[in-house]
Write an enzyme that holds these catalytic residues in place. Structure first.
Site, PDB file in Angstrom:
ATOM      1  NE  ARG A  56      62.426  34.238 -15.781  1.00 43.99           N
ATOM      2  CZ  ARG A  56      63.758  34.355 -15.850  1.00 43.99           C
ATOM      3  NH1 ARG A  56      64.393  35.211 -15.081  1.00 43.99           N
ATOM      4  NH2 ARG A  56      64.454  33.615 -16.698  1.00 43.99           N
ATOM      5  CE1 TYR A 109      43.014  37.379   0.064  1.00 42.90           C
ATOM      6  CE2 TYR A 109      45.331  36.800  -0.044  1.00 42.90           C
ATOM      7  CZ  TYR A 109      44.034  36.621  -0.475  1.00 42.90           C
ATOM      8  OH  TYR A 109      43.757  35.691  -1.430  1.00 42.90           O
ATOM      9  CG  ASP A 181      46.977  45.136   0.886  1.00 41.36           C
ATOM     10  OD1 ASP A 181      46.276  45.689   0.017  1.00 41.36           O
ATOM     11  OD2 ASP A 181      47.125  43.904   0.950  1.00 41.36           O
ATOM     12  CE  LYS A 206      41.504  40.007  -4.365  1.00 41.07           C
ATOM     13  NZ  LYS A 206      42.154  40.113  -3.093  1.00 41.07           N
TER      14      LYS A 206
HETATM   15  C1  LIG Z   1      43.234  39.512  -2.485  1.00 39.34           C
HETATM   16  C2  LIG Z   1      44.114  40.283  -1.606  1.00 39.34           C
HETATM   17  C3  LIG Z   1      45.500  40.071  -1.610  1.00 39.34           C
HETATM   18  C4  LIG Z   1      46.147  39.005  -2.465  1.00 39.34           C
HETATM   19  O1  LIG Z   1      46.005  39.277  -3.819  1.00 39.34           O
HETATM   20  P1  LIG Z   1      45.962  38.168  -4.991  1.00 39.34           P
HETATM   21  O2  LIG Z   1      45.928  39.004  -6.211  1.00 39.34           O
HETATM   22  O3  LIG Z   1      44.762  37.329  -4.774  1.00 39.34           O
HETATM   23  O4  LIG Z   1      47.228  37.373  -4.854  1.00 39.34           O
HETATM   24  C5  LIG Z   1      46.272  40.875  -0.804  1.00 39.34           C
HETATM   25  N1  LIG Z   1      45.726  41.819  -0.004  1.00 39.34           N
HETATM   26  C6  LIG Z   1      44.401  42.030   0.028  1.00 39.34           C
HETATM   27  C7  LIG Z   1      43.848  43.092   0.916  1.00 39.34           C
HETATM   28  C8  LIG Z   1      43.551  41.275  -0.754  1.00 39.34           C
HETATM   29  O5  LIG Z   1      42.216  41.476  -0.711  1.00 39.34           O
END
Ligand SMILES: *Cc1c(COP(=O)(O)O)cnc(C)c1O
Length: 406
Positions: A56, A109, A181, A206
């Site tokens: 952790r 998101y 992001d 992703k």
């Molecule tokens: C999917 C996504 C997130 C969140 O990510 P998870 O791994 O699903 O928690 C954050 N920002 C963007 C741009 C995303 O496409």
């Protein structure tokens, strides 16, 4: 953070991706980073020098992923999380306190918006959502207590583009940091650090992992204090990446520079195909000539990206019929994977955003998002084309008549 894995840094991104995070001192000369699938590390003596205690807090496989991400982004510090959302929440828990304020792009998101809108205010942190492609709007939203400006570009799901360099310049003499992001393009598709981002956030779920196999997230920064705070909160709330998912993510990283141009070239082909379809009212893709963010996207992106959005003339009914008629493409919430994935944001990823607000942001009921996968682009186009034919009864009748004539 582990030390750099390279004797000297290779100059090409694809070489760096293959070797990043891999230690030349790996046990038995293992050619891949060993998977330390363990919760616990035994200590030889009390109060001795130890690197890892409990997974952790830290784990060698997770640390290897952090080294790799940091090398590839060109930022000295990286922290890996078990999801993209836990990366974003841990960042906000580590950096904000009651009375603080955050400015966030209005198209982001759905989960990011939900956390800022529904959860963070309970702890006294307020958020303002603005059109991040409009510098005056961002400037007007800034307050002395604004900690961060958080943006996505291209943004999920409408692919709206904002100018990272201009935002960075705008924030240069304020106390706010620019958080980008970069999930949709990754460091290979968009060098957000050179453009002026202070903090880079990822959902590695992703494109980075890229195979629909492992959730994950990361926060990268140049500020050691911030990194220490992130690691402290991560240990306290338990948001670290798991060793197994870190290992899968490391494997995904190796082929990312190969996958990204393929995703992007196919996405452009599909955007152009959709543009010519009478059932489609609008197509959103950053590198589609004439799209609102085209100039900025050409300047700041190395690729157009693997995601396309399209708006159906028939709104909700058109989108739903289309989604249900697909046979090759998956109807699902994820993106950035090997398989082509079609999403209906209004009922899936952005279902929690208020419907009036959704409409205002262009996340209309007839909008679908296509994350273009690695299949042959002709097969993807064929599936989309067949699904479009299933839309209009008139088209079907014509087709049938042709077949009968034959
Ligand atoms: C999917 C996504 C997130 C969140 O990510 P998870 O791994 O699903 O928690 C954050 N920002 C963007 C741009 C995303 O496409």
């Amino acid at each position: 953070m582990a030390v750099s894995s390279f004797p000297q840094t290779p100059s090409h991104a694809s070489t760096r991706a293959v070797h990043a995070g891999l230690s030349r001192e790996a046990p038995f000369g293992s050619a891949t980073t060993p998977l330390f699938q363990t919760t616990t590390f035994a200590q030889r003596e009390l109060n001795g020098q130890i690197v890892h205690t409990y997974s952790r807090a830290s784990n060698p496989t997770v640390a290897a992923l952090e080294t790799a991400l940091s090398e590839l982004e060109g930022l000295p510090f990286a922290a890996a999380f078990n999801t993209g959302m836990s990366a974003i929440t841990t960042l906000l828990l580590a950096t904000t306190r009651s009375g603080d304020h955050v400015v966030c792009g209005d198209v982001v998101y759905g989960g990011t918006r939900r956390f800022l809108e529904q959860i963070l205010p309970r702890f006294g942190v307020k958020a303002t959502f603005v059109d991040a492609s409009n510098l005056d709007a961002v400037s007007a939203a800034l307050r002395p207590e604004t900690k961060h400006v958080i943006v996505e570009t291209p943004a999920n799901p409408t692919l709206k583009v904002c100018d990272i360099g201009a935002l960075s310049a705008l924030l240069s003499d304020t106390g706010s940091t620019l958080v980008v992001d970069n999930t949709f393009l990754t460091s290979f598709g968009q060098d957000v650090v050179s453009l002026g981002a202070d903090i880079v956030v990822y959902s590695t779920t992703k494109f980075v992992e890229g195979h629909n196999s492992a959730l994950g997230g990361a926060v990268l920064c140049a500020d050691r204090d911030l990194h220490d705070r992130l690691v402290h909160i991560r240990k306290s709330v338990g948001t670290i990446q798991s060793p197994n998912n870190a290992w899968l993510t490391l494997r995904g990283l190796k082929t990312l520079p190969l996958r990204l141009p393929r995703h992007s070239n196919s996405a452009l082909a599909i955007a152009e195909f959709l543009l010519a379809q009478p059932a489609v009212a609008e197509v959103h893709y950053p590198w589609l000539q004439g799209s609102p963010g085209y100039q900025v996207a050409r300047r700041q992106q190395r690729y157009g990206g693997g995601v396309v959005a399209a708006e159906f003339v028939d709104g909700y009914a058109g989108a739903v019929q289309f989604c249900q008629a697909l046979r090759l493409c998956l109807l699902a919430e994820n993106l950035g994977a090997t398989e082509t994935i079609v999403t209906h944001p209004a009922s899936m990823t952005h279902g929690d955003v208020d419907p009036t607000e959704r409409e205002r942001l262009g996340i209309r009921d007839g909008l679908i998002r296509i994350s273009v996968g690695l299949e042959d682009p002709d097969d993807i186009v064929a599936d989309i084309s067949d699904a479009l034919e299933a839309l209009g009864p008139s088209t079907r009748i014509e087709r049938h008549a042709e077949e009968v004539a034959l």
